[in-house]
Write a protein that holds these residues in place. Structure first.
Motif, PDB file in Angstrom:
ATOM      1  N   GLY A 118     -83.940   4.213  42.430  1.00 38.82           N
ATOM      2  CA  GLY A 118     -82.867   3.244  42.234  1.00 38.82           C
ATOM      3  C   GLY A 118     -82.539   3.164  40.761  1.00 38.82           C
ATOM      4  O   GLY A 118     -83.066   3.937  39.954  1.00 38.82           O
ATOM      5  N   LYS A 119     -81.691   2.234  40.418  1.00 36.85           N
ATOM      6  CA  LYS A 119     -81.297   2.072  39.020  1.00 36.85           C
ATOM      7  C   LYS A 119     -82.482   1.696  38.138  1.00 36.85           C
ATOM      8  O   LYS A 119     -82.716   2.289  37.102  1.00 36.85           O
ATOM      9  CB  LYS A 119     -80.225   0.994  38.933  1.00 36.85           C
ATOM     10  CG  LYS A 119     -79.215   1.204  37.866  1.00 36.85           C
ATOM     11  CD  LYS A 119     -78.155   0.129  37.935  1.00 36.85           C
ATOM     12  CE  LYS A 119     -76.818   0.749  37.635  1.00 36.85           C
ATOM     13  NZ  LYS A 119     -75.731  -0.196  37.658  1.00 36.85           N
ATOM     14  N   ASP A 120     -83.239   0.686  38.597  1.00 33.55           N
ATOM     15  CA  ASP A 120     -84.344   0.174  37.790  1.00 33.55           C
ATOM     16  C   ASP A 120     -85.715   0.315  38.438  1.00 33.55           C
ATOM     17  O   ASP A 120     -86.721  -0.047  37.842  1.00 33.55           O
ATOM     18  CB  ASP A 120     -84.119  -1.310  37.470  1.00 33.55           C
ATOM     19  CG  ASP A 120     -82.849  -1.533  36.677  1.00 33.55           C
ATOM     20  OD1 ASP A 120     -82.544  -0.695  35.807  1.00 33.55           O
ATOM     21  OD2 ASP A 120     -82.167  -2.547  36.936  1.00 33.55           O
ATOM     22  N   THR A 122     -88.014   2.200  42.142  1.00 30.38           N
ATOM     23  CA  THR A 122     -88.041   3.089  43.300  1.00 30.38           C
ATOM     24  C   THR A 122     -88.008   2.248  44.565  1.00 30.38           C
ATOM     25  O   THR A 122     -88.715   1.248  44.666  1.00 30.38           O
ATOM     26  CB  THR A 122     -89.318   3.956  43.282  1.00 30.38           C
ATOM     27  OG1 THR A 122     -89.328   4.717  42.070  1.00 30.38           O
ATOM     28  CG2 THR A 122     -89.377   4.888  44.467  1.00 30.38           C
TER      29      THR A 122
END
Length: 144
Positions: A118-120, A122
């Motif tokens: 994901g962006k920040d 998992t």
């Protein structure tokens, strides 16, 4: 040994409870056999509605899988997974989701644990592929 410990900072919010299950993220990405030990609609610490499943993995370890019921995708995923397990869910969800969740304990299925970036962080997903076997007797060790 006569030591003094100061645990007073925990007094205000202390609530004795059973140990917290490890989450799905503790499993390596792989296909597994699962059994649902417990299923409960509840709220997360931030107040969001969630559905927690206590899952026995390959007849041994127990992990927790959570459906976040804060967006349409969460309801769609839970409804789809219930369908794969032979429990049809339809509107009105306020009545039919709780009824479906009550029927989940004891069901067995094959599933795959996957992870995706994901962006920040998992994200860890459970993909239920098929129901297996009959419904086993509910376990009294899986309660939330």
């Amino acid at each position: 040994m006569n030591e003094n410990y100061d645990f007073s900072e925990f007094d205000k919010e202390f609530k004795p409870q059973q140990g917290i299950r490890p989450a799905l993220d503790t499993l390596p990405a792989h296909a597994y056999d699962f059994e649902i030990l417990a299923a409960a609609l509840t709220r997360a610490q931030n107040g969001d509605a969630i559905c927690n499943l206590g899952l026995k993995v390959n007849g041994a370890a127990v992990v927790q899988h959570t459906y976040w019921l804060t967006r349409q995708i969460g309801f769609d995923r839970l409804g789809y997974d219930c369908g794969v397990l032979g429990i049809e869910v339809a509107a009105p969800l306020s009545r039919n989701i709780p009824a479906a969740v009550k029927r989940l304990p004891g069901l067995k299925f094959k599933g795959t644990k996957t992870s995706r970036p994901g962006k920040d962080k998992t994200y860890h997903d459970l993909n239920i592929t098929m129901r297996t076997g009959g419904k086993s007797m509910p376990s009294d060790t899986g309660a939330f």
